[in-house]
Scaffold this motif. Structure first.
Motif, PDB file in Angstrom:
ATOM      1  N   SER A 115       0.906   6.727  -6.356  1.00  0.00           N
ATOM      2  CA  SER A 115       0.153   7.748  -6.512  1.00  0.00           C
ATOM      3  C   SER A 115       0.114   8.991  -6.491  1.00  0.00           C
ATOM      4  CB  SER A 115      -1.372   6.994  -5.680  1.00  0.00           C
ATOM      5  OG  SER A 115      -2.257   6.269  -6.117  1.00  0.00           O
TER       6      SER A 115
ATOM      7  N   GLU B 192       0.879  -1.409  -0.185  1.00  0.00           N
ATOM      8  CA  GLU B 192      -0.279   0.176  -0.166  1.00  0.00           C
ATOM      9  C   GLU B 192       1.056   1.448  -0.073  1.00  0.00           C
ATOM     10  OE1 GLU B 192      -3.251   2.787   0.172  1.00  0.00           O
ATOM     11  OE2 GLU B 192      -2.696   0.202  -0.972  1.00  0.00           O
TER      12      GLU B 192
ATOM     13  N   HIS C 236       1.700   1.728  -3.086  1.00  0.00           N
ATOM     14  CA  HIS C 236       1.299   2.432  -4.093  1.00  0.00           C
ATOM     15  C   HIS C 236       0.431   3.759  -4.037  1.00  0.00           C
ATOM     16  CE1 HIS C 236      -2.904   3.033  -6.920  1.00  0.00           C
ATOM     17  NE2 HIS C 236      -3.846   3.017  -5.437  1.00  0.00           N
TER      18      HIS C 236
END
Length: 320
Positions: free
Chosen positions: A199, A192, A195
Motif C-alpha cells: 500500500s 498485514e 499488505h
C-alpha cells in the motif's frame, strides 16, 4: 505429499540457543515476575526449519554462523545428530545467537539477540553455492543479513531452485528477497505487514506468479496461488495452482506454539520439493504445525514422518 526420493533442501538462516520461560501472564511495566519453569532448547528459525525438513525425510544442508563457544558447539552437534550437512556452519568470534521466549496461557513472546547470526555474509553464502544450486528448494527467513539472504536467493533463481521465503521477523530482508521468491509463507501479522508495504509503494513486491501462504494458527492456512506457474514449479504437480484454498488444521491441545511456524515452513518446502502441488503441500504442513504445538520447545516439537503418518486420522476428522 507425494512419495519420491529424498528432496534436497538448502537452508540459509539462524541458529540460536533458546531459553524458554513459562509465566502465569505477561508482566506489567516495572514488575518482577517469577517464572513457573525454565528450559533450554536448540533453536533459531533457520536451524528449526532445517531440522523440520530433515525429520520429514529431506537431505538438508545448513548455512549459517555460531559462536566459537559452548552454545555454538551444542547447536552444531544437534544438527549433525539429525543428519544435517553442517560444512557451511561457520564458527566465529562472536557469541552464539540467543532467544528468550516467554510462554503464557494466551500467547508466546520472543526476544532475539542475533549474535553470531549477523556474521553470515555473501562470502559465506557463495561458499555454499554448489549446494544451493543443487537443491530442490531453498529456505530463507528474516534472521540473517539482507546481503546473505539476497545472495542465496539469486543463486537459487539462476538454477531454477524453488525459493521459499518465510519473512519472520518481517524486516529489510523481505523487500530484498520477495521479488525472487516462488513461495512466501507468512502468519497473520506478517501478512498485514506485507499488505502495508504494498500500500505504501514499497519495493517489497511479490512476483505475479508467487504462491502466497498465510498461516492462521488453529484455523490452518490459506493458499493463494496464481494461474501463472513459476519456472521452478513447472515440473511439479499442478494441484492448487490458480486457486485460493482454505486448508483446515487438526484440532489439538496447545502446549507450546514455539516452532509451529517453522514446522509448517519446513514441511511445506519438503512437500513442494518432493513434487506435490501447493494444496497437498499445505495439507502436509498444517499437520506438521499442529503436531508441533503439542510439545514444548522448538526443535523437540518438530515431527518425524512416521509421527505425521499416525496423525492422518486426526487430520481427516478436521476436514469439512
Amino acid at each position: 505429499m507425494t512419495e519420491s526420493s529424498a528432496p534436497r533442501i538448502a537452508v540459509i538462516g539462524s541458529l540460536n540457543a533458546d531459553v524458554t520461560l513459562w509465566v502465569p501472564r505477561r508482566p506489567s511495566p516495572d514488575e518482577t515476575m517469577h517464572a513457573d519453569r525454565i528450559e533450554w532448547f536448540r533453536g533459531g528459525k533457520g536451524a528449526n526449519q532445517a531440522v523440520a525438513a530433515a525429520r520429514l525425510g529431506a537431505s538438508v544442508v545448513m548455512v549459517g554462523c555460531v559462536g566459537d563457544d559452548e552454545q555454538g558447539r551444542w547447536l552444531r552437534s544437534g544438527l549433525v545428530a539429525e543428519g544435517i550437512d553442517c560444512r557451511h556452519v561457520a564458527s566465529v568470534d562472536v557469541p552464539t545467537g540467543l532467544a528468550v521466549i516467554t510462554v503464557d496461557p494466551d500467547d508466546v513472546s520472543i526476544v532475539v539477540a542475533a549474535g553470531a547470526n549477523a556474521s553470515l555474509d555473501t562470502e559465506g553464502v557463495q561458499a555454499a553455492a554448489g549446494e544451493i544450486a543443487g537443491a530442490d528448494a531453498l529456505l530463507l527467513q528474516g534472521e540473517v543479513s539482507v546481503d546473505a539472504a539476497r545472495a542465496a536467493a539469486e543463486i537459487a533463481r539462476q538454477h531454477e531452485v524453488i525459493v521459499v521465503l518465510n519473512p519472520a521477523p518481517y524486516n529489510d530482508v523481505a523487500p530484498a528477497v520477495l521479488p525472487l521468491a516462488d513461495i512466501v509463507i507468512v502468519n497473520r501479522a506478517e501478512a498485514e505487514q506485507l499488505h502495508q508495504s504494498h500500500s505504501g509503494g514499497s519495493a517489497a513486491e511479490l512476483r505475479p506468479d508467487v504462491v502466497l501462504v498465510e498461516t492462521r494458527g488453529a484455523a490452518g492456512c490459506v493458499v493463494r496461488a496464481s494461474r501463472t506457474v513459476p519456472p521452478s514449479l513447472r515440473t511439479r504437480d499442478s494441484d492448487g495452482i490458480g486457486e485460493h484454498i482454505n486448508v483446515p488444521a487438526p484440532q489439538v491441545a496447545v502446549v507450546d506454539a514455539t516452532g509451529a511456524g517453522d514446522a509448517f515452513a519446513g514441511a511445506f518446502a519438503v512437500g513442494m520439493a518432493s513434487g506435490a502441488g501447493p494444496h497437498a503441500a499445505a495439507q502436509f504442513a498444517v499437520r506438521a504445525g499442529a503436531w508441533a504445538v503439542g510439545v514444548a520447545g522448538a526443535q523437540p516439537s518438530l515431527p518425524m514422518m512416521a509421527q505425521l503418518r499416525g496423525f492422518e486420522d486426526v487430520a481427516a476428522q478436521a476436514r469439512p
